[in-house]
Design a protein around this motif. Structure first.
Motif, PDB file in Angstrom:
ATOM      1  N   PRO A 137       0.686  -1.423   0.096  1.00  0.00           N
ATOM      2  CA  PRO A 137       0.208   0.212  -0.036  1.00  0.00           C
ATOM      3  C   PRO A 137       0.992   1.076   0.010  1.00  0.00           C
ATOM      4  O   PRO A 137       1.909   1.245   0.052  1.00  0.00           O
ATOM      5  CB  PRO A 137      -0.472  -0.102   1.168  1.00  0.00           C
ATOM      6  N   ASN A 138       0.163   2.791  -0.613  1.00  0.00           N
ATOM      7  CA  ASN A 138       0.987   3.331  -0.096  1.00  0.00           C
ATOM      8  C   ASN A 138       1.990   3.654  -0.747  1.00  0.00           C
ATOM      9  O   ASN A 138       3.357   4.632  -0.673  1.00  0.00           O
ATOM     10  CB  ASN A 138       0.977   4.378   0.817  1.00  0.00           C
ATOM     11  N   VAL A 139       2.061   2.966  -2.554  1.00  0.00           N
ATOM     12  CA  VAL A 139       3.327   3.511  -3.306  1.00  0.00           C
ATOM     13  C   VAL A 139       2.852   4.703  -4.011  1.00  0.00           C
ATOM     14  O   VAL A 139       1.630   4.914  -4.943  1.00  0.00           O
ATOM     15  CB  VAL A 139       3.075   2.697  -3.770  1.00  0.00           C
ATOM     16  N   LEU A 140       4.547   5.457  -4.258  1.00  0.00           N
ATOM     17  CA  LEU A 140       4.085   6.656  -4.383  1.00  0.00           C
ATOM     18  C   LEU A 140       4.960   6.579  -5.997  1.00  0.00           C
ATOM     19  O   LEU A 140       6.029   6.794  -5.739  1.00  0.00           O
ATOM     20  CB  LEU A 140       5.131   7.846  -3.121  1.00  0.00           C
ATOM     21  N   LEU A 141       3.846   7.623  -6.759  1.00  0.00           N
ATOM     22  CA  LEU A 141       4.714   7.249  -8.422  1.00  0.00           C
ATOM     23  C   LEU A 141       4.591   9.306  -8.758  1.00  0.00           C
ATOM     24  O   LEU A 141       3.906   9.830  -8.598  1.00  0.00           O
ATOM     25  CB  LEU A 141       3.379   7.297  -9.578  1.00  0.00           C
ATOM     26  N   ASP A 142       6.371   9.217  -8.595  1.00  0.00           N
ATOM     27  CA  ASP A 142       6.416  10.933  -8.881  1.00  0.00           C
ATOM     28  C   ASP A 142       6.102  11.395 -10.630  1.00  0.00           C
ATOM     29  O   ASP A 142       5.916  10.327 -11.264  1.00  0.00           O
ATOM     30  CB  ASP A 142       7.888  10.341  -9.150  1.00  0.00           C
ATOM     31  N   GLY A 143       5.450  12.279 -10.205  1.00  0.00           N
ATOM     32  CA  GLY A 143       5.046  13.247 -11.391  1.00  0.00           C
ATOM     33  C   GLY A 143       5.401  13.487 -12.642  1.00  0.00           C
ATOM     34  O   GLY A 143       6.076  13.688 -13.401  1.00  0.00           O
ATOM     35  N   ARG A 144       7.116  13.395 -12.260  1.00  0.00           N
ATOM     36  CA  ARG A 144       8.071  13.587 -13.008  1.00  0.00           C
ATOM     37  C   ARG A 144       8.141  12.599 -13.739  1.00  0.00           C
ATOM     38  O   ARG A 144       9.121  12.796 -15.013  1.00  0.00           O
ATOM     39  CB  ARG A 144       9.312  14.382 -12.131  1.00  0.00           C
ATOM     40  N   SER A 145       7.853  10.961 -13.003  1.00  0.00           N
ATOM     41  CA  SER A 145       7.809   9.822 -14.372  1.00  0.00           C
ATOM     42  C   SER A 145       7.505  10.250 -15.801  1.00  0.00           C
ATOM     43  O   SER A 145       6.212  10.534 -15.961  1.00  0.00           O
ATOM     44  CB  SER A 145       7.512   8.904 -13.338  1.00  0.00           C
ATOM     45  N   LEU A 146       7.860   9.029 -16.587  1.00  0.00           N
ATOM     46  CA  LEU A 146       7.351   8.439 -17.931  1.00  0.00           C
ATOM     47  C   LEU A 146       5.705   8.391 -17.519  1.00  0.00           C
ATOM     48  O   LEU A 146       4.833   8.764 -18.752  1.00  0.00           O
ATOM     49  CB  LEU A 146       8.483   7.837 -18.558  1.00  0.00           C
ATOM     50  N   ALA A 147       5.459   7.627 -17.047  1.00  0.00           N
ATOM     51  CA  ALA A 147       3.916   7.382 -16.491  1.00  0.00           C
ATOM     52  C   ALA A 147       3.446   8.557 -16.088  1.00  0.00           C
ATOM     53  O   ALA A 147       2.335   8.356 -16.598  1.00  0.00           O
ATOM     54  CB  ALA A 147       4.025   6.045 -15.397  1.00  0.00           C
ATOM     55  N   MET A 148       3.501   8.982 -15.365  1.00  0.00           N
ATOM     56  CA  MET A 148       2.974  10.361 -14.808  1.00  0.00           C
ATOM     57  C   MET A 148       2.947  11.858 -15.772  1.00  0.00           C
ATOM     58  O   MET A 148       1.671  12.110 -15.592  1.00  0.00           O
ATOM     59  CB  MET A 148       2.940  11.073 -13.331  1.00  0.00           C
ATOM     60  N   LYS A 149       3.667  11.908 -16.541  1.00  0.00           N
ATOM     61  CA  LYS A 149       3.644  13.000 -17.401  1.00  0.00           C
ATOM     62  C   LYS A 149       2.884  12.367 -18.779  1.00  0.00           C
ATOM     63  O   LYS A 149       2.361  13.247 -19.026  1.00  0.00           O
ATOM     64  CB  LYS A 149       4.699  12.689 -17.783  1.00  0.00           C
TER      65      LYS A 149
END
Length: 366
Positions: A137-149
């Protein structure tokens, strides 16, 4: 499909340098791109960080017995052992019932007791601190990543795109060939189960061992004639396949990196990719390659595509229409996560030549 305000994009220069083209590739109709004529990368804004739950595809119940996680039953059909599958953890970030597109991104190999940070998925180096026998639980995905971009750009239809992030693929470089094939089979079975009648695009992205994994998944997807109406896009960042096992056709001939830093021996194992992908309709692949040895004296390094009977001694940028490859000067870990590993002064260029280069490539195809 895309909706984007072009006024917000910024052109950023990429590689400089030059190298003579290799005649064999040209004779086969596989054009090479001069290093000083490489297309420029655009700069894309960050997305929003997200907190997700990463689930084991096979978990342990209260009695300690292995059970297939709901929605991941297809992994067992691939044939890998439950103990192998237990280490694989996937976050289904978006899982709508209508799926015009499927986006799948994976980090590289987890090589220590700590987690693995990734500029592709956006996970931190200690993403697995909260993991138990069932989930993380609670894995943070950085907004700078390819996935979030990519998620923020909305190029694949919002609300109609299945987005998954693989925090640990357990695609261990040292596993035997049979175990690796069973892991690939599991991922392929699961991804094919996500396809719907309306699905028109599949985008796969990965770094390091994750880069090799998505290339091998793409081989299987493109070989499935039932998916001929679906376009497959693949982004690999210094993808590493094991040459001693002939993974992705790699073998013990090193193609030198033409922009390697002075005093280094960066280069990549030769991979005859035209033979690996005989069916290329609706197929688009892009490898950003540095070729630094991942660990000293191990021979573990990325792959480089080539065409013809003999690999060149020194590489050039490639653009075959269905396959693109660009060489960069960055270390392996810098390619995998340009936000944390390069120096602050070099981060903008590293990001431009890795994450944003992949987005620019994809931008031109969608």
């Amino acid at each position: 499909m895309k909706r984007w305000n072009v006024g917000a994009l910024v052109l950023v220069g990429t590689l400089a340098g030059c190298a003579p083209p290799e005649s064999e590739a040209l004779l086969l109709g596989e054009p090479e791109a001069a290093l000083d004529s490489q297309s420029q990368a655009l700069s894309y804004p960050n997305g929003s960080s997200r907190t997700v739950v990463s689930r084991r595809v096979v978990y342990k119940d209260a009695s300690g017995a292995y059970q297939p996680a709901p929605g991941f039953e297809q992994f067992r059909a691939g044939g890998a052992s439950d103990s192998t599958l237990h280490a694989i953890r996937i976050a289904q970030v978006e899982a709508p019932s209508v799926r015009e597109a499927i986006v799948f991104m994976t980090a590289g190999q987890k090589i220590s007791s700590s987690g693995h940070s990734s500029g592709v998925t956006g996970q931190s180096s200690h993403w697995d601190a909260s993991c138990d026998g069932v989930s993380c639980p609670n894995v943070l995905l950085d907004g700078r990543s390819l996935a979030m971009k990519l998620d923020a750009l909305g190029w694949f239809p919002p609300g109609r795109t299945h987005l998954s992030v693989v925090n640990d693929n357990n695609f261990d470089h040292l596993f035997d060939s049979d175990t690796k094939q069973r892991i690939v089979n599991g991922f392929v079975h699961w991804l094919q189960a996500q396809v719907r009648p309306e699905t028109r695009s599949i985008y796969l992205a990965g770094s390091s061992r994750g880069g090799c994994l998505v290339m091998r998944i793409a081989q299987a997807l493109r070989a499935n004639t039932a998916l001929d109406g679906i376009t497959v896009y693949v982004s690999s960042l210094d993808g590493v396949c094991r040459n001693s096992q002939g993974e992705l056709g790699t073998f013990d001939t090193k193609i030198n990196n033409p922009v390697r830093p002075w005093g280094t021996f960066y280069g990549a194992w030769a991979a005859p990719l035209p033979a690996q992908f005989p069916r290329r309709e609706r197929l688009h692949l892009y490898q950003v390659v540095g070729g630094q040895e991942v660990a000293p004296a191990t021979g573990i390094r990325a792959f480089s595509g080539y065409a013809g009977t003999t690999p060149p001694s020194t590489g050039t940028n490639l653009d075959w229409g269905w396959y693109k490859q660009t060489w960069v000067k960055w270390q392996h870990k810098e390619i995998g996560n340009p936000y944390t590993d390069p120096s602050a002064s070099e981060q903008p260029l590293a990001i431009s030549e890795t994450i944003d280069a992949q987005l620019t490539w994809l931008d031109g195809l969608l």
